[in-house]
Motif scaffolding. Structure first.
Motif, PDB file in Angstrom:
ATOM      1  N   LYS A  95      41.625  12.361  -8.728  1.00  0.00           N
ATOM      2  CA  LYS A  95      42.585  11.795  -7.660  1.00  0.00           C
ATOM      3  C   LYS A  95      42.508  10.571  -7.640  1.00  0.00           C
ATOM      4  CE  LYS A  95      42.827  16.412  -6.018  1.00  0.00           C
ATOM      5  NZ  LYS A  95      42.689  17.226  -4.713  1.00  0.00           N
ATOM      6  N   ARG A  97      43.588   6.544  -5.379  1.00  0.00           N
ATOM      7  CA  ARG A  97      44.850   5.744  -4.460  1.00  0.00           C
ATOM      8  C   ARG A  97      44.857   4.644  -5.042  1.00  0.00           C
ATOM      9  NH1 ARG A  97      45.354   8.765  -0.100  1.00  0.00           N
ATOM     10  NH2 ARG A  97      43.982  10.834   0.185  1.00  0.00           N
ATOM     11  N   LYS A 101      46.973   3.039  -0.422  1.00  0.00           N
ATOM     12  CA  LYS A 101      46.211   4.228   0.018  1.00  0.00           C
ATOM     13  C   LYS A 101      46.977   5.575  -0.499  1.00  0.00           C
ATOM     14  CE  LYS A 101      43.061   1.459   1.585  1.00  0.00           C
ATOM     15  NZ  LYS A 101      42.028   0.967   0.699  1.00  0.00           N
ATOM     16  N   LYS A 102      48.148   5.298  -1.296  1.00  0.00           N
ATOM     17  CA  LYS A 102      48.709   6.520  -1.673  1.00  0.00           C
ATOM     18  C   LYS A 102      48.029   7.235  -2.684  1.00  0.00           C
ATOM     19  CE  LYS A 102      53.321   8.258  -3.371  1.00  0.00           C
ATOM     20  NZ  LYS A 102      54.797   7.450  -3.796  1.00  0.00           N
ATOM     21  N   GLU A 103      48.039   8.725  -2.654  1.00  0.00           N
ATOM     22  CA  GLU A 103      47.322   9.440  -3.714  1.00  0.00           C
ATOM     23  C   GLU A 103      48.128   9.907  -4.778  1.00  0.00           C
ATOM     24  OE1 GLU A 103      44.384  12.945  -2.695  1.00  0.00           O
ATOM     25  OE2 GLU A 103      46.434  13.899  -3.444  1.00  0.00           O
TER      26      GLU A 103
END
Length: 571
Positions: A95, A97, A101-103
């Motif tokens: 994962k 970002r 800060k979006k995953e």
């Protein structure tokens, strides 16, 4: 290609990091180099061999009617949440970002992506069947990367996905891919055995793995030489996996003291003398923090992959001693399911309708005898939960089963409608009714296949490449590279003539001793070496050496024709 114009950094010594033969040879032959754990750079020869494997895969996918696409490696997590795999596969997901800060998820596979695509593009049964494939880099957060390309964090995979309007159509698509896989591995020079397999986190109705027998393999295959039955050990069954013959209860349950007894073996010894086959082994697992009990005969071992299929999840773990005591009032060694109604109880089929069994009393230092499954234990579900062992009778013909270690190189799944329902890949059938597409998915580890070829085809001197995937088919080796010499001139002529015939050929034009050149040629594994030396050329001859064959002395003028004949014979 001339040896001096490329990069083939062969090694005399084996790097300490290499654990298995194929990993050692990949490094020593100068095919790959390690960046860090689970990450490798392909050097020129390694990349040539990899591209040849890819081309075989591409040709057979196209032959089977699949359509090539290329999907993003970066995926939004919401489609993984829709499919239910965001949590189920969390242990392998990378994962990241972005600056906002979006995953995002780095794709370990692409069921969610392709199903989302089909949901927006296919709306009628007239548009099916369809099968899409890609050859792309995947990312999996392996806990312990090892064995070179076998278990890496980044690897090349061919993944394909079929969409059909009916279950019968999906079965036909599955068969096409199954047959295509058999052709792919045969063309790659691999002996790959298709075996029944567990569907695991992929879900679905059934699947087959293609396994390459190898003592260093991380998987085990159960097979029968009599009838051809073969299955991954996670899926395999035997005649001993069937329910035991019904037994009538022979008396009331009796509690008796067993101080110091903590294992199946302890209870089997005097003064108790209860055979393992007459004991019930009780295991406790936590599923989302809730206890479940698993029962097996004392002489059997649990197959956790089978248990995962019964539980419908892979996110479970064995309970700790104190967690078990809090749930049942006893510690391991004195556990049982008699009178347990507050927790689900899963029992192996071999315990169905058994009586006269002995199990823990859920009180430390005590057991119960004369236990009958149907009478004394409330079983939630019976299922095949046991691990099959070598020597047990085949479920089909009864001959003794064998167990062989193997490398998984391909896997085909019939998925059904799990993903199409979750991601709305729906279509209108002939009656105008909306239905979910019936899916299949099909994966080949391309980088793993490359290493499996080496693991299966090598000797003490190095790799023995099949011609279909060798980085170069022929290595022309002049034993002298003095400019203007007869030896170098003849080598150049043979090199040019083979190149004109579209043969992949490399000219070893290094100013090295013959022994060095021969050893490197054998280490890298070129299928055919043509050696030109002063002594043989003085007799009008050159030497042709198939990598795994006998040395041939042939007339220099006939060398090209003889090499072409050897190539045709191997095709």
């Amino acid at each position: 290609m001339r040896w001096t114009e490329t990069l083939i950094p062969t090694l005399k010594e084996t790097p300490a990091e290499a654990e298995i033969v194929s990993h050692k040879l990949l490094l020593r032959a100068g095919l790959i180099r390690k960046l860090t754990g689970g990450l490798y750079t392909f050097l020129p020869l390694g990349l040539r061999a990899l591209r040849k494997v890819e081309q075989i895969v591409r040709e057979e996918m196209n032959r089977a009617g699949a359509l090539e696409v290329l999907m993003p490696a970066l995926q939004p997590p919401d489609i993984w949440q829709q499919s239910g795999r965001y949590e189920a596969a969390r242990d392998v997901l990378f994962k990241v970002r972005d600056r906002a800060k979006k995953e995002w998820v780095l794709g370990p596979t692409h069921e969610e992506v392709i199903t989302s695509l089909v949901a927006g593009e296919i709306s009628s049964y007239r548009q099916m069947p369809k099968n899409f494939y890609q050859i792309q880099t995947k990312f999996r957060d392996e806990i312990r990367p090892r064995f070179g390309l076998m278990r890496a964090k980044e690897f090349v995979m061919k993944d394909a996905y079929s969409f059909d309007a009916t279950d019968e159509g999906a079965q036909a698509s599955y068969r096409k891919m199954y047959d295509a896989y058999a052709r792919i591995f045969q063309r790659c020079g691999l002996k790959a055995i298709p075996v029944e397999a567990d569907t695991g986190v992929m879900g679905g109705k059934f699947s087959h793995e293609f396994m390459v027998p190898a003592e260093t393999g991380e998987n085990e295959v159960v097979f029968c030489e009599g009838c051809g039955y073969a299955a991954n050990v996670e899926k395999a069954s035997s005649k001993w996996s069937a329910p035991s013959p019904p037994q009538a209860p022979s008396g009331a349950v009796e509690r008796f003291p067993t101080p110091g007894v903590a294992t199946i073996e302890d209870l089997a010894r005097p003064p108790y003398g209860v055979p393992a086959s007459r004991q019930i082994k009780t295991l406790v697992f936590l599923v989302e923090s809730k206890p479940v009990l698993v029962l097996l005969r004392g002489d059997d071992q649990l197959n956790e992959a089978k248990l995962a299929g019964v539980l419908g999840t892979i996110t479970f773990r064995a309970a700790e001693s104190e967690e078990i005591h809090a749930a049942l009032g006893a510690h391991p060694g004195s556990l049982g399911a008699v009178g347990v109604t507050q927790y689900p109880v899963y029992a192996d089929e071999r315990l169905r309708d058994t009586a006269g069994m002995t199990t823990g009393a859920n009180a430390d230092g005590y057991h119960l005898r004369n236990v009958a499954l149907g009478r004394d234990i409330a079983v939630t579900r019976f299922a095949d939960l046991r691990l099959v062992r070598a020597g047990e009778p085949c479920p089909h013909c009864g001959q003794p089963l064998k167990v062989q270690r193997a490398i998984e190189v391909g896997h085909v799944f019939k998925l059904g409608t799990k993903y199409s329902e979750a991601l709305n890949a729906l279509f209108l059938d002939e009656t105008g009714k909306q239905q979910p597409a019936v899916m299949g998915c099909y994966g080949i580890g391309v980088t793993r296949t490359l290493q499996a070829i080496i693991e299966q085809s090598h000797d003490d001197f190095g790799i023995i490449w099949p011609m279909s995937v060798a980085p170069y088919t022929v290595c022309v080796t002049p034993l002298s590279v003095v400019p203007g010499s007869d030896v170098l001139r003849r080598a150049e002529e043979i090199y040019a003539a083979l190149s004109a015939q579209q043969v992949d050929v490399i000219l070893d034009d290094r100013n090295e001793r013959p022994g060095v050149k021969f050893k490197d040629s054998e280490l890298v594994g070129f299928p055919i070496r043509v050696a030109i030396g002063e002594k043989s050329l003085a007799k009008g001859e050159v030497e042709i050496k198939p990598r795994a064959g006998a040395l041939l002395s042939v007339k220099a003028d006939e060398a090209v024709a003889r090499v072409l004949e050897l190539i045709r014979q191997a095709a």
